[in-house]
Scaffold this active site. Sequence first.
Site, PDB file in Angstrom:
ATOM      1  N   HIS A  66       1.022  -1.167  -0.028  1.00 59.06           N
ATOM      2  CA  HIS A  66      -0.059  -0.209   0.146  1.00 59.06           C
ATOM      3  C   HIS A  66       0.843   1.391  -0.147  1.00 59.06           C
ATOM      4  O   HIS A  66       1.894   1.039   0.390  1.00 59.06           O
ATOM      5  CB  HIS A  66      -0.909   0.074   1.345  1.00 59.06           C
ATOM      6  CG  HIS A  66      -0.293   0.205   2.566  1.00 59.06           C
ATOM      7  ND1 HIS A  66       0.432  -0.867   3.186  1.00 59.06           N
ATOM      8  CD2 HIS A  66      -0.094   1.226   3.285  1.00 59.06           C
ATOM      9  CE1 HIS A  66       1.112  -0.504   4.273  1.00 59.06           C
ATOM     10  NE2 HIS A  66       0.754   0.778   4.500  1.00 59.06           N
TER      11      HIS A  66
ATOM     12  N   HIS B 183       4.782   0.159   0.192  1.00 61.43           N
ATOM     13  CA  HIS B 183       5.472  -0.635   1.017  1.00 61.43           C
ATOM     14  C   HIS B 183       4.641  -1.834   1.836  1.00 61.43           C
ATOM     15  O   HIS B 183       3.457  -1.842   1.758  1.00 61.43           O
ATOM     16  CB  HIS B 183       6.018   0.133   2.248  1.00 61.43           C
ATOM     17  CG  HIS B 183       4.873   0.915   3.154  1.00 61.43           C
ATOM     18  ND1 HIS B 183       4.390   2.022   2.465  1.00 61.43           N
ATOM     19  CD2 HIS B 183       4.597   0.776   4.223  1.00 61.43           C
ATOM     20  CE1 HIS B 183       3.428   2.654   3.577  1.00 61.43           C
ATOM     21  NE2 HIS B 183       3.554   1.835   4.506  1.00 61.43           N
TER      22      HIS B 183
HETATM   23  C1  SIN Z   1       3.054   1.024   8.131  1.00 63.62           C
HETATM   24  O1  SIN Z   1       2.312   0.551   7.002  1.00 63.62           O
HETATM   25  O2  SIN Z   1       2.990   2.163   8.343  1.00 63.62           O
HETATM   26  C2  SIN Z   1       3.842  -0.116   8.837  1.00 63.62           C
HETATM   27  C3  SIN Z   1       4.951  -0.172   8.292  1.00 63.62           C
HETATM   28  C4  SIN Z   1       5.961  -1.233   9.128  1.00 63.62           C
HETATM   29  O3  SIN Z   1       5.404  -1.417  10.306  1.00 63.62           O
HETATM   30  O4  SIN Z   1       7.171  -1.267   8.736  1.00 63.62           O
END
Ligand code: SIN
Length: 293
Positions: free
Chosen positions: A120, A269
Amino acid sequence: MSAMRDYSGPRYKHSSDDPAPYDTITVDKLTPIIGAEIGGIDLAQPLGNQTFEEIHRALAENQVIFFRDQHITDEQHLEFGRKFGKLHIHPAAPHEPGHPELMIIHADKDSPRANGEFWHSDVSCDVEPPMGSILYIRTCPPRGGDTLFASMYAAYEALSDRMKRYVEGLTAIHDGEDQYRGTYANFGIADKPNYPRAEHPVVRTHPVTGRKALYVNRGFTRRIVGVPPDESSAILNFLWNHAENPLFQCRFRWQKNSIAFWDNRCAQHRAMWDYWPHTRSGHRVTVQGDRPV
Ligand code: SIN
């Protein structure tokens, strides 16, 4: 007979000039395409103008930047975020009492879920989705809990010319409903009547670099506007699978007191929850962005 395979080189031919040198920080690229570790900086100290400019440039050049061994307070974390813009308040996630801009990222052995376990771009369902997110992890599992980042410049540039022409000018609906309803009940958070929903271009132009980036993600994008549902679904599935090609990715291995700062306008990510029953915990400060164009 036609060839079964096309041996005309890599799927994505990426070449970029060496960046101009940095004077106040070091910038060590993780891959040629995305990610760089920043050194020679203590974020607990006041940030000079030149250092700020260089961090900003490193983010623009690398889409996600990482800092190791930082010891900052909540206030310093918030202040660092404010240097890049107004802070964003998450429409659903838990935050520290009295600090709505300080989002809690936490998973332990009793958690029903962990944040970001799907590809996302943060809160892309907002009409003006966040420009960037700054995650500071203080408690790390002994192993695991990595975050994967993917370049949406690379994803766009690696599309065929025909597909680029097809997606040009299309828009898509991004919806927070599925992601957020009931999701934070374990933190004692009651649902809101509605969650954000917005229509964004499928390809957006980055306001700083001027580069085009693919802007659909499996987490929030629900349908392409103006085409039949089966076509929307086929195209979105193609674009999601394409965007998730490991060729466009880097993977960050967290250590205690690391920070990742990613640009949601050109990177997606996904966090890995492979460390159960251990705890991974920190805070995210998120910087507001503009309406994608
Ligand atoms: C998020 O999507 O902000 C979480 C990313 C993470 O915990 O690495």
